[in-house]
Every structure is written in C-alpha cells, then in structure tokens.
Design a protein around this motif. Structure first.
Motif: not given
Length: 291
Positions: A60-62, A248-249, A275-276, A279, A281
C-alpha cells in the motif's frame, strides 16, 4: 489475438497451463454459475463491469505488503473483469515470494491469466521461476490467452536498449456467448515518451488484428492528453472517471485507464474509488456491450 487464429504454440501453452495451473487457473468453485454484472442492463446490450488496478506488488501507500487489504479492495469493486499491473509471481522478498495472481484469483473465486514481463531463473535449483508482469482476473471463463511482445526498455539490463519483450496480456472471455477481447498493459514509466510512443504503435497493431468488443486496461504512465497516447483515441474511447488516480494518497494525475473499442461498447459510468491499498487508485467502469 483472434479466436480464428489460435497458434500451435498457444495451444501448447494452454494445455501446459491446464496441467500445471500456471497461465490460466480456474476459480475455487469453477462449476458455480457466473454472476451477472452488478451494472444492470438496457438497450439490448450486455452489461459488464471492468476495472484496472496497479497493485504495487501487494504493498500500500504505507509500503507494507498486505494482500488481505488488496483482496478486500478488489472484492469491493464487484467487477466482472479486472486488469492488474505490477504483479509478482515468486519474484522476491518484497511479496514474500508468493504467487500474487494465483492467490488473488483463488480468494476472489475468479479465473486468472498471468502474462510475465520478466521470467528469471529460480533462486534455487528446482524452484519456481521469478516472474513479474500483468494479469487478468475474470468471473467469465477465459477461452484463450496470449502474451504479446511490445517495445520495452528493460529494468533488468544495466545497459538496456528498446527491444520487443513480453508482458502485453490478452484474453478472450465469453460474456453470455459474446467473445470479448481484454488486454492489460503497463507502459514505460520514464519521463522521455519515446518508448511509450513505440508501445502505443505496437498496441494498436496487435489490437487491430481482432474483431468484436475490445477493452484495454492498464497503467499508461501518461495523462489522457499526452501526445504519445493520442493515436489510441482514434480507435478507443477513454472511460473517463473524472478523477485522478496517482498517487493514491491525494492523487494529482490520471495515469490509469479503462479504454474500449468504438462502435461496439458503451461506457455507462466510470469512477475512481478512494483507496490507499496500493500506490495507485483503481478505475472501475460499467460497460454495455453490443450483441
């Protein structure tokens, strides 16, 4: 790839796949009837919900690898056909050496076709090949599949030059008896558009060989008005969701696309879910296919 011209090589691939469960894998409950698209119908056409999603190798973005999170995101789309990019298959530690395409297909009870861009020798003798590429998930049965070559600038070669390489995936699915060609692609990411120019030309040449409804799903790494994408819009309609997809963010640009052939397919609605889980959407579109 036309239904009329399955090559002996493709037939061998499909036979091998059916034996090894590599190229096209059936869903967990293959005997279950295919659910109708949630998009509804009308006008004598066939409804189909499609989506495209760059899954960032499961992260994910994280930056955290979490296939449960991405499975939930994909399930929420309620799509009949999904094109995936940045898909690992026993590629490396970042995705825990797992077969992401196969796992997602089993979890979502969908058919899958995986088209590697890179297929490297296994890290250990006798192990699975390390592969990275694109995939199609489908609730409708996949009746044929092909991994086309387009121009690429390899990320695995220290001194790459543009050359034909695989990773432009195509499947044919039957939607209530209607053959539909679905393509999934991931175009070059570099600021210089030269490779994308060649890739667009290759894409148009390959798609021109087919007849009937055609759907192109992918991460184009360029925005809709980019000059290198302009030739695509001669034959295809951009299912414009009216929102950016990357990053995504707080996304600022739209580089992920659903595009459909003109004349045989109507875009009823398109949108970008928030959505995140990656990276990028996803982009989702409700289509109506002309019989």
């Amino acid at each position: 790839m036309s239904l009329r011209r399955r090559s002996p090589h493709l037939t061998q691939l499909l036979l091998t796949a059916s034996l090894l469960g590599v190229l096209i894998a059936p869903p967990a409950a293959a005997a279950a009837p295919t659910p109708r698209s949630p998009s509804g119908g009308g006008g004598g056409g066939l409804p189909l919900r499609v989506a495209t999603y760059n899954i960032h190798a499961g992260a994910g973005m994280d930056g955290v690898f979490d296939l449960d999170r991405q499975t939930a995101e994909l399930r929420s789309l309620k799509a009949d056909v999904i094109g995936l990019q940045e898909v690992d298959r026993h590629w490396g530690a970042r995705s825990e050496w797992r077969d992401l395409a196969g796992e997602l297909a089993r979890r979502l009870r969908m058919h899958v076709s995986f088209a590697p861009i890179y297929s490297l020798d296994p890290a250990e003798p006798g192990g699975p090949r390390a592969e990275y590429g694109v995939a199609v998930l489908s609730r409708h049965r996949i009746v044929s599949a092909e991994n086309h070559e387009i121009t690429r600038l390899s990320t695995q070669d220290p001194n790459p030059v543009p050359a034909p390489a695989p990773g432009f995936g195509e499947v044919v699915v039957r939607v209530r008896g209607l053959p539909v060609h679905v393509y999934v692609t991931h175009l070059d990411y570099r600021p210089d558009p030269a490779v994308r120019v060649a890739q667009v030309a290759d894409t148009r040449r390959i798609m021109a060989q087919d007849r009937g409804p055609k759907i192109l799903l992918g991460d184009f790494n360029a925005e809709p008005a980019a000059p290198e994408l302009a030739p695509l819009w001669q034959e295809l309609t951009d299912a414009d969701p009216g929102a950016p997809t990357f990053p995504a963010q707080d996304p600022v640009k739209r580089i992920d696309f659903v595009a459909v052939s003109k004349g045989g397919t109507t875009v009823r609605k398109a949108w970008v879910p928030g959505s995140v889980a990656s990276d990028h959407r996803p982009v989702v579109a409700d289509l109506l296919l002309r019989k």
